[in-house]
Write a protein that holds these residues in place. Sequence first.
Motif, mmCIF file in Angstrom:
data_model
loop_
_atom_site.group_PDB
_atom_site.id
_atom_site.type_symbol
_atom_site.label_atom_id
_atom_site.label_comp_id
_atom_site.label_asym_id
_atom_site.label_seq_id
_atom_site.Cartn_x
_atom_site.Cartn_y
_atom_site.Cartn_z
ATOM 1 N N VAL A 191 14.524 -27.077 -0.376
ATOM 2 C CA VAL A 191 15.623 -26.655 0.506
ATOM 3 C C VAL A 191 15.571 -27.433 1.818
ATOM 4 C CG1 VAL A 191 16.564 -24.713 1.810
ATOM 5 C CG2 VAL A 191 15.811 -24.382 -0.551
ATOM 6 N N VAL A 192 14.384 -27.623 2.371
ATOM 7 C CA VAL A 192 14.241 -28.393 3.609
ATOM 8 C C VAL A 192 14.715 -29.829 3.400
ATOM 9 C CG1 VAL A 192 12.541 -29.385 5.214
ATOM 10 C CG2 VAL A 192 12.414 -26.963 4.584
ATOM 11 N N ARG A 193 14.355 -30.409 2.274
ATOM 12 C CA ARG A 193 14.796 -31.790 1.988
ATOM 13 C C ARG A 193 16.313 -31.857 1.793
ATOM 14 N NH1 ARG A 193 9.643 -33.167 -1.791
ATOM 15 N NH2 ARG A 193 8.269 -33.794 -0.076
ATOM 16 N N ALA A 194 16.883 -30.855 1.153
ATOM 17 C CA ALA A 194 18.340 -30.825 0.978
ATOM 18 C C ALA A 194 19.026 -30.713 2.339
ATOM 19 C CB ALA A 194 18.747 -29.657 0.076
ATOM 20 N N TRP A 195 18.473 -29.900 3.231
ATOM 21 C CA TRP A 195 19.010 -29.759 4.595
ATOM 22 C C TRP A 195 18.993 -31.108 5.299
ATOM 23 C CZ3 TRP A 195 20.783 -25.747 7.781
ATOM 24 C CH2 TRP A 195 20.828 -26.032 9.138
ATOM 25 N N ALA A 196 17.876 -31.818 5.191
ATOM 26 C CA ALA A 196 17.737 -33.116 5.863
ATOM 27 C C ALA A 196 18.670 -34.163 5.264
ATOM 28 C CB ALA A 196 16.286 -33.591 5.777
ATOM 29 N N LYS A 197 18.948 -34.046 3.990
ATOM 30 C CA LYS A 197 19.711 -35.066 3.266
ATOM 31 C C LYS A 197 21.226 -34.883 3.359
ATOM 32 C CE LYS A 197 20.046 -36.571 -1.562
ATOM 33 N NZ LYS A 197 19.510 -36.325 -2.902
ATOM 34 N N SER A 198 21.684 -33.642 3.477
ATOM 35 C CA SER A 198 23.112 -33.400 3.290
ATOM 36 C C SER A 198 23.747 -32.576 4.415
ATOM 37 C CB SER A 198 23.321 -32.665 1.963
ATOM 38 O OG SER A 198 24.640 -32.233 1.840
ATOM 39 N N PRO A 199 24.695 -33.173 5.137
ATOM 40 C CA PRO A 199 25.420 -32.405 6.151
ATOM 41 C C PRO A 199 26.181 -31.219 5.551
ATOM 42 C CG PRO A 199 25.856 -34.759 6.396
ATOM 43 C CD PRO A 199 25.091 -34.578 5.119
ATOM 44 N N GLU A 200 26.635 -31.350 4.317
ATOM 45 C CA GLU A 200 27.361 -30.259 3.666
ATOM 46 C C GLU A 200 26.450 -29.052 3.456
ATOM 47 O OE1 GLU A 200 27.370 -33.422 2.356
ATOM 48 O OE2 GLU A 200 29.394 -34.015 2.930
ATOM 49 N N VAL A 201 25.200 -29.318 3.076
ATOM 50 C CA VAL A 201 24.236 -28.226 2.894
ATOM 51 C C VAL A 201 24.036 -27.508 4.223
ATOM 52 C CG1 VAL A 201 21.803 -27.684 2.431
ATOM 53 C CG2 VAL A 201 23.057 -29.218 0.899
ATOM 54 N N ARG A 202 23.876 -28.284 5.298
ATOM 55 C CA ARG A 202 23.684 -27.681 6.624
ATOM 56 C C ARG A 202 24.868 -26.794 6.993
ATOM 57 N NH1 ARG A 202 21.384 -32.802 7.440
ATOM 58 N NH2 ARG A 202 23.244 -33.684 8.413
ATOM 59 N N GLU A 203 26.096 -27.252 6.727
ATOM 60 C CA GLU A 203 27.283 -26.469 7.058
ATOM 61 C C GLU A 203 27.329 -25.161 6.267
ATOM 62 O OE1 GLU A 203 29.240 -27.083 9.544
ATOM 63 O OE2 GLU A 203 28.364 -29.039 9.983
ATOM 64 N N PHE A 204 27.032 -25.228 4.978
ATOM 65 C CA PHE A 204 27.064 -24.018 4.158
ATOM 66 C C PHE A 204 25.958 -23.043 4.550
ATOM 67 C CE2 PHE A 204 29.581 -26.692 1.192
ATOM 68 C CZ PHE A 204 30.715 -25.904 1.199
ATOM 69 N N VAL A 205 24.782 -23.554 4.910
ATOM 70 C CA VAL A 205 23.694 -22.671 5.335
ATOM 71 C C VAL A 205 24.052 -22.013 6.663
ATOM 72 C CG1 VAL A 205 21.276 -22.595 6.096
ATOM 73 C CG2 VAL A 205 21.890 -23.870 4.038
ATOM 74 N N ARG A 206 24.620 -22.769 7.592
ATOM 75 C CA ARG A 206 25.044 -22.173 8.870
ATOM 76 C C ARG A 206 26.043 -21.041 8.629
ATOM 77 N NH1 ARG A 206 25.480 -27.749 10.739
ATOM 78 N NH2 ARG A 206 23.613 -28.185 11.951
ATOM 79 N N GLU A 207 26.976 -21.272 7.704
ATOM 80 C CA GLU A 207 27.968 -20.249 7.386
ATOM 81 C C GLU A 207 27.297 -19.016 6.779
ATOM 82 O OE1 GLU A 207 31.744 -19.601 4.353
ATOM 83 O OE2 GLU A 207 31.199 -21.639 4.917
ATOM 84 N N ALA A 208 26.412 -19.243 5.827
ATOM 85 C CA ALA A 208 25.758 -18.121 5.149
ATOM 86 C C ALA A 208 24.802 -17.364 6.072
ATOM 87 C CB ALA A 208 25.001 -18.631 3.921
ATOM 88 N N ALA A 209 24.210 -18.066 7.022
ATOM 89 C CA ALA A 209 23.238 -17.440 7.927
ATOM 90 C C ALA A 209 23.884 -16.836 9.170
ATOM 91 C CB ALA A 209 22.196 -18.484 8.347
ATOM 92 N N PHE A 210 25.189 -16.991 9.305
ATOM 93 C CA PHE A 210 25.879 -16.513 10.499
ATOM 94 C C PHE A 210 25.682 -15.008 10.677
ATOM 95 C CE2 PHE A 210 29.731 -14.905 12.664
ATOM 96 C CZ PHE A 210 29.649 -15.631 13.839
ATOM 97 N N VAL A 211 25.309 -14.626 11.885
ATOM 98 C CA VAL A 211 25.150 -13.211 12.219
ATOM 99 C C VAL A 211 26.320 -12.821 13.120
ATOM 100 C CG1 VAL A 211 23.687 -11.504 13.366
ATOM 101 C CG2 VAL A 211 22.638 -13.359 12.043
ATOM 102 N N ARG A 212 27.167 -11.971 12.594
ATOM 103 C CA ARG A 212 28.356 -11.558 13.341
ATOM 104 C C ARG A 212 27.964 -10.502 14.367
ATOM 105 N NH1 ARG A 212 33.608 -12.120 13.132
ATOM 106 N NH2 ARG A 212 33.623 -13.237 11.174
ATOM 107 N N LEU A 213 28.280 -10.785 15.622
ATOM 108 C CA LEU A 213 28.063 -9.837 16.709
ATOM 109 C C LEU A 213 29.256 -8.887 16.779
ATOM 110 C CD1 LEU A 213 26.774 -12.411 19.345
ATOM 111 C CD2 LEU A 213 25.421 -10.870 17.928
ATOM 112 N N PRO A 214 29.093 -7.737 17.412
ATOM 113 C CA PRO A 214 30.218 -6.791 17.491
ATOM 114 C C PRO A 214 31.465 -7.400 18.150
ATOM 115 C CG PRO A 214 28.188 -5.763 18.264
ATOM 116 C CD PRO A 214 27.886 -7.204 18.024
ATOM 117 N N GLN A 215 31.254 -8.302 19.101
ATOM 118 C CA GLN A 215 32.397 -8.996 19.707
ATOM 119 C C GLN A 215 32.001 -10.427 20.017
ATOM 120 O OE1 GLN A 215 33.165 -6.492 23.096
ATOM 121 N NE2 GLN A 215 32.223 -7.945 24.481
ATOM 122 N N LEU A 216 32.994 -11.275 20.148
ATOM 123 C CA LEU A 216 32.777 -12.694 20.418
ATOM 124 C C LEU A 216 32.220 -12.867 21.827
ATOM 125 C CD1 LEU A 216 33.287 -15.591 19.315
ATOM 126 C CD2 LEU A 216 35.498 -15.505 20.476
#
Length: 127
Positions: A48-73
Amino acid sequence: MLTDPARTEKPASPSPTSVRFDEEEHAVVDAMAEDLDCKSRSDALRAVVRAWAKSPEVREFVREAAFVRLPQLPRMMRYKVLAPFRKLVGTFEVELKRGEVVTLHGQTYEFYASLYARGALLQALPD
């Protein structure tokens, strides 16, 4: 010319990293190892670390999946769009693209807060 042994650079050696997982997280890592055909949990995490380093698309999808929504912006001047967003707001269709940076120079905080409340993944950026 002699070289100073204290100043010679040594090749980087692997350094151990420890992570504590609960039972559910262990099960996920084990499933990753199986799915990625890895021999160990370490190999799965390394893949997974190597995929993160290799692919900007992987980084974008992980950021999306790891997003923590706060009660307000949070109130900031700039926000990064972490996932595509398309909604009808009043009579206008609003479309935000992944990776786009939006600012308060063209819209109000209330406008972006309303998009956030409707599901837009906006990450506050430091000023």
